[in-house]
Write a protein that holds these residues in place. Structure first.
Motif, PDB file in Angstrom:
ATOM      1  N   ARG A 173      -9.594   0.441 -12.037  1.00  8.61           N
ATOM      2  CA  ARG A 173      -9.535   0.471 -10.661  1.00  8.61           C
ATOM      3  C   ARG A 173      -7.790   0.919 -10.442  1.00  8.61           C
ATOM      4  O   ARG A 173      -7.467   1.471  -9.717  1.00  8.61           O
ATOM      5  CB  ARG A 173      -9.573  -1.023  -9.957  1.00  8.61           C
ATOM      6  CG  ARG A 173      -9.518  -1.037  -8.484  1.00  8.61           C
ATOM      7  CD  ARG A 173      -9.845  -2.475  -7.993  1.00  8.61           C
ATOM      8  NE  ARG A 173      -9.233  -3.517  -8.325  1.00  8.61           N
ATOM      9  CZ  ARG A 173      -9.398  -4.787  -8.039  1.00  8.61           C
ATOM     10  NH1 ARG A 173     -10.523  -4.968  -7.098  1.00  8.61           N
ATOM     11  NH2 ARG A 173      -8.672  -5.886  -8.587  1.00  8.61           N
ATOM     12  N   LYS A 204       0.586  -1.257  -0.085  1.00  8.51           N
ATOM     13  CA  LYS A 204      -0.072   0.000   0.065  1.00  8.51           C
ATOM     14  C   LYS A 204       0.841   1.303  -0.172  1.00  8.51           C
ATOM     15  O   LYS A 204       0.350   2.297  -0.500  1.00  8.51           O
ATOM     16  CB  LYS A 204      -1.102   0.125   1.179  1.00  8.51           C
ATOM     17  CG  LYS A 204      -0.362   0.203   2.547  1.00  8.51           C
ATOM     18  CD  LYS A 204      -1.324  -0.244   3.585  1.00  8.51           C
ATOM     19  CE  LYS A 204      -0.997  -0.158   5.095  1.00  8.51           C
ATOM     20  NZ  LYS A 204      -0.745   1.163   5.442  1.00  8.51           N
ATOM     21  N   LEU A 256     -10.270   4.251   0.684  1.00  5.08           N
ATOM     22  CA  LEU A 256      -9.456   4.047   1.767  1.00  5.08           C
ATOM     23  C   LEU A 256      -8.629   5.074   2.324  1.00  5.08           C
ATOM     24  O   LEU A 256      -8.176   5.294   3.356  1.00  5.08           O
ATOM     25  CB  LEU A 256      -8.524   2.695   1.804  1.00  5.08           C
ATOM     26  CG  LEU A 256      -9.347   1.418   1.570  1.00  5.08           C
ATOM     27  CD1 LEU A 256      -8.601   0.316   1.218  1.00  5.08           C
ATOM     28  CD2 LEU A 256     -10.028   1.228   2.968  1.00  5.08           C
ATOM     29  N   LYS A 257      -8.117   5.950   1.167  1.00  3.51           N
ATOM     30  CA  LYS A 257      -7.262   7.264   1.466  1.00  3.51           C
ATOM     31  C   LYS A 257      -7.964   8.334   1.791  1.00  3.51           C
ATOM     32  O   LYS A 257      -7.582   9.402   1.786  1.00  3.51           O
ATOM     33  CB  LYS A 257      -6.393   7.368   0.291  1.00  3.51           C
ATOM     34  CG  LYS A 257      -5.280   6.164  -0.129  1.00  3.51           C
ATOM     35  CD  LYS A 257      -3.992   6.764  -0.828  1.00  3.51           C
ATOM     36  CE  LYS A 257      -2.832   5.686  -1.141  1.00  3.51           C
ATOM     37  NZ  LYS A 257      -3.402   4.483  -1.851  1.00  3.51           N
ATOM     38  N   ASN A 298     -15.862  -0.771  -6.562  1.00  2.01           N
ATOM     39  CA  ASN A 298     -14.500  -1.558  -6.786  1.00  2.01           C
ATOM     40  C   ASN A 298     -13.506  -0.573  -7.484  1.00  2.01           C
ATOM     41  O   ASN A 298     -12.523  -0.563  -6.928  1.00  2.01           O
ATOM     42  CB  ASN A 298     -14.859  -2.434  -8.063  1.00  2.01           C
ATOM     43  CG  ASN A 298     -14.883  -3.589  -7.450  1.00  2.01           C
ATOM     44  OD1 ASN A 298     -13.952  -4.452  -7.209  1.00  2.01           O
ATOM     45  ND2 ASN A 298     -16.342  -4.548  -7.536  1.00  2.01           N
ATOM     46  N   ARG A 316      -6.382   5.429  -9.391  1.00  2.00           N
ATOM     47  CA  ARG A 316      -5.280   5.614  -8.257  1.00  2.00           C
ATOM     48  C   ARG A 316      -4.265   6.569  -8.683  1.00  2.00           C
ATOM     49  O   ARG A 316      -3.661   7.216  -8.036  1.00  2.00           O
ATOM     50  CB  ARG A 316      -4.838   4.173  -7.797  1.00  2.00           C
ATOM     51  CG  ARG A 316      -5.886   3.374  -7.299  1.00  2.00           C
ATOM     52  CD  ARG A 316      -5.615   3.230  -5.573  1.00  2.00           C
ATOM     53  NE  ARG A 316      -4.241   3.147  -5.539  1.00  2.00           N
ATOM     54  CZ  ARG A 316      -3.592   2.118  -5.527  1.00  2.00           C
ATOM     55  NH1 ARG A 316      -4.085   1.069  -5.746  1.00  2.00           N
ATOM     56  NH2 ARG A 316      -2.353   2.154  -5.238  1.00  2.00           N
ATOM     57  N   PHE A 322     -12.292   1.986  -4.405  1.00  4.22           N
ATOM     58  CA  PHE A 322     -12.049   1.315  -3.144  1.00  4.22           C
ATOM     59  C   PHE A 322     -10.726   2.031  -2.562  1.00  4.22           C
ATOM     60  O   PHE A 322     -10.647   2.475  -1.475  1.00  4.22           O
ATOM     61  CB  PHE A 322     -12.031   0.038  -3.122  1.00  4.22           C
ATOM     62  CG  PHE A 322     -11.873  -0.878  -1.734  1.00  4.22           C
ATOM     63  CD1 PHE A 322     -12.834  -0.492  -0.766  1.00  4.22           C
ATOM     64  CD2 PHE A 322     -10.720  -1.518  -1.720  1.00  4.22           C
ATOM     65  CE1 PHE A 322     -12.557  -1.225   0.363  1.00  4.22           C
ATOM     66  CE2 PHE A 322     -10.543  -2.228  -0.476  1.00  4.22           C
ATOM     67  CZ  PHE A 322     -11.391  -2.021   0.562  1.00  4.22           C
ATOM     68  N   GLY A 323      -9.910   2.180  -3.432  1.00  4.44           N
ATOM     69  CA  GLY A 323      -8.465   2.467  -2.880  1.00  4.44           C
ATOM     70  C   GLY A 323      -8.834   4.088  -2.513  1.00  4.44           C
ATOM     71  O   GLY A 323      -7.977   4.340  -1.496  1.00  4.44           O
TER      72      GLY A 323
END
Lengths: 380, 314
Positions: A146, A73, A102-103, A95, A150, A98-99
């Motif tokens: 996905r 991560k 989380l951030k 989906n 990011r 998601f990343g």
């Protein structure tokens, strides 16, 4: 945006060594493909870059920073898995976001980034669906989405197309190339399919038995393989390997394949091959460089009786035997004769390779890649 | 349906080929659904004889007076509603079942994670050992617990005495007695959750965790966003199943406290037994036991509806 550097990287699983000391420099924005047969250590190498496997020795750097001890991560990478690894209980939007969630990205930015990625991949109308309701190709797009949202330093692809059917694979291959041209993120891509490697890569890394066999542009690998393994791995149908003896006939070098069959070596290769005169070697020559005789083309002519004929449509594959070795030639359909008939062939010896059977290495000929056209320059 | 199914499913018997029996009975016997029914008949008769008949009979009994001589309608139920003990039993049954199931689920999920993270070599041994409480006959193991908690000879109190701890009235003080029945139930039932959750954990694809790790999830976030959602159905079904079994529990309370002190640990099954068999009012006991049915039925509907909905989603 970052370069990736591998420095003498080793991976051992218990007693078996999967990766045996790899050095690799990947430039910023470069698309590098690791290719090789299964078990060659390419996936393990990728997983070490991702941080999913620990390195046994050596160091890995991303963007100039040693990341050996960083968890995945904190490496700022994104990975696309072979079986997509989408979260089945989340929608496509969830989906992809998601990343970011989380951030703790702001909601508006998440929405904007996901929508941008969805536009690039043409999956805007799928955002509310769940993975189960998508086809294989659509899932693959979501998995790439996905990764894109990011905006990571490096994209990692682990055999992303092997679960798709042949037609879709070709389509998604183009898609991946297009996305890379738009997003321009450093990419490491693992595949066992040499066609994928050749079509996608700026540079290809051919691996075998945990080692790197050769690093080069697709053009270099095709025209100037350094080892017998690379020569045989790249290209389809595969290169012919014919045991031979390098002989001297009235001052000029020739390759003696069998009693009464000696093909002349082009004079520009003479200096490179001269030290090997008189030795038993292996001749490597691609099927497309053995054709029917053509009025407009020069080369070494010889006659052989045809063994097997495989019509492919635009061309016909003809097999014949040379002293116990099966040799494959690509001829125009009209020229192919029936099995058993004696046919005249033309070998374009400018594309020949000689392999030292002891070291399995191709004897180096300076400037061999520039036989036809110019080598592709890696983008960077 | 039967029209579309190939007609010849079995080789003709001599009776068929001879054409001796060509009536409707013969055609009936050749239908596939008939065969299926015949195969299911043994099970159906067991279900009918041991479940349907007793249940209907219990309903019938609950409508009679104490001596089973007169039909009194819902008289028994009306009487129960006026009794404080009944409401105490309802409360205790709910507390017992809910607390025990929640604790079992928690213990199960924690131990399942621990066992799952053990090295593969020793894992089977641990799994086997952790299953022991579940395979010992419950009334025997509860008897063991009874001796550990016995008012006079309690092994726990002896241990506490060694470190100058207090003497605890395990089974003679209502709250401690309630605690003990729940404790034994958790000890007995947690391995079931452990084994179900362990299987569910192993069925979550490893790549989802890898993808989550790359997406930046911590261990806790992986549990929250991957493990739990992937296990929702298993959790729902085990909780429902355990809720039914725990609600209908009899052995633990019967052996450990017999419902005492002062009926404070009675749950439906033990109180129904107390009223119906021990005190001889079978219709009243039957009415008590029938109260379990609507409570469990409603919770089953809710949980299974959730399972079906998620089944469509995932």
């Amino acid at each position: 945006m970052a370069q990736v550097t591998l420095n003498k990287v080793v991976k051992k699983f218990d007693q078996t060594e999967a990766v045996r000391g790899i050095d690799l420099d990947i430039a910023d924005q470069e698309f590098v493909v690791l290719v090789g047969p299964s078990g060659c250590g390419k996936s393990t190498t990728l997983r070490m870059i991702a941080g999913l496997e620990e390195t046994t020795a050596g160091e890995i750097m991303i963007g100039g920073q040693i990341v050996n001890d960083l968890p995945p991560k904190d490496r700022d990478i994104a990975m696309v898995f072979q079986n997509y690894a989408l979260y089945p209980h989340m929608t496509v939007f969830e989906n992809m976001s998601f990343g970011l969630r989380l951030k703790k990205f702001p909601k508006a930015e998440i929405k904007q980034r996901v929508e941008r990625a969805a536009r690039i991949l043409d999956i805007t109308e799928l955002l509310e669906r769940r993975p189960r309701q998508l086809s294989g190709g659509q899932r693959q797009r979501v998995a790439m989405g996905r990764a894109i949202v990011r905006n990571p330093k490096v994209f990692l692809f682990d055999e992303p197309l092997s679960n798709l059917d042949a037609k879709l694979r070709v389509q998604m291959r183009t898609e991946i190339k297009k996305v890379h041209q738009q997003v321009r993120t450093t990419t490491v891509y693992v595949t066992h399919d040499q066609v994928e490697a050749m079509t996608l890569a700026d540079r290809v890394v051919v691996m075998n038995g945990g080692r790197i066999e050769q690093i080069g542009t697709p053009h270099e690998l095709y025209h100037a393989p350094k080892t017998r393994f690379v020569a045989g791995f790249i290209g389809s149908p595969t290169m012919n390997f014919i045991p031979c003896r390098l002989v001297e006939v009235t001052g000029a070098l020739g390759v003696q394949l069998a009693e009464g069959l000696t093909l002349p070596v082009p004079s520009e290769r003479d200096p490179a091959y001269r030290p090997y005169a008189g030795r038993a070697l292996v001749l490597g020559i691609r099927p497309e460089h053995i054709t029917e005789t053509r009025a407009y083309a020069a080369g070494a002519e010889f006659a052989m009786s045809v063994d097997v004929v495989e019509p492919m449509g635009m061309e016909t594959i003809v097999y014949f035997m040379v002293d116990g070795t099966e040799v494959c030639a690509r001829v125009t359909p009209e020229a192919a004769l029936a099995p058993g008939k004696r046919m005249r062939f033309l070998a374009d010896m400018r594309h020949m390779h000689l392999i030292d059977p002891q070291s399995e290495r191709v004897i180096d000929v300076p400037g061999a890649t520039r036989v036809h056209g110019t080598a592709r320059v890696p983008a960077a | 349906m039967s029209e579309t199914i190939p007609r010849r499913l079995v080789t003709p018997t001599p009776a068929e080929t001879s054409g001796a029996l060509k009536g409707s009975l013969y055609r009936l016997s050749r239908r596939r659904s008939t065969t299926a029914f015949l195969f299911a008949l043994p099970l159906l008769s067991v279900v009918g004889g041991l479940i349907v008949y007793p249940a209907l009979y219990a309903i019938y009994l609950s409508l009679l007076n104490r001596t089973q001589t007169k039909f009194i309608g819902f008289g028994n139920y009306a009487f129960l509603f006026t009794r404080d003990t009944f409401w105490a039993v309802v409360e205790q049954s709910c507390i017992f079942a809910l607390t025990a199931v929640i604790l079992k689920a928690l213990v199960g999920i924690v131990t399942a994670h621990l066992v799952n993270n053990l090295p593969a070599k020793g894992q089977r041994k641990w799994r086997g050992m952790l299953l022991i409480p579940w395979v010992i006959p419950l009334s025997l193991s509860t008897l063991g617990w009874f001796w550990l908690l016995d008012p006079t000879y309690s092994a726990f109190n002896w241990l506490f005495a060694q470190i100058a701890g207090p003497r605890i009235p395990w089974l003679s003080e209502p709250n401690w007695a309630r605690f003990c029945t729940i404790l034994v139930n958790v000890w007995y039932g947690a391995p079931f959750f452990l084994i179900m959750y362990l299987a569910a954990l192993k069925s979550v694809p490893e790549q989802l965790y890898e993808a989550a790790a790359i997406d930046g999830a911590s261990a806790w976030q992986k549990f929250l966003h991957i493990t739990l959602p992937m296990m929702r159905n298993v959790i729902a079904i085990t909780v429902l199943f355990s809720l039914i079994v725990t609600f209908a529990n009899y052995d633990i309370v019967r052996v450990l406290t017999s419902g005492g002190p002062r009926n404070t640990t009675h749950i439906f099954a033990t109180w129904a037994f107390q009223l119906g068999i021990a005190s001889g009012d079978i219709p009243l006991g039957a009415s008590v036991s029938l109260f379990m049915f609507p409570i469990l039925g409603v919770s089953a509907i809710f949980i299974l509806r959730g399972v079906r909905r998620r089944g469509r989603e995932v």
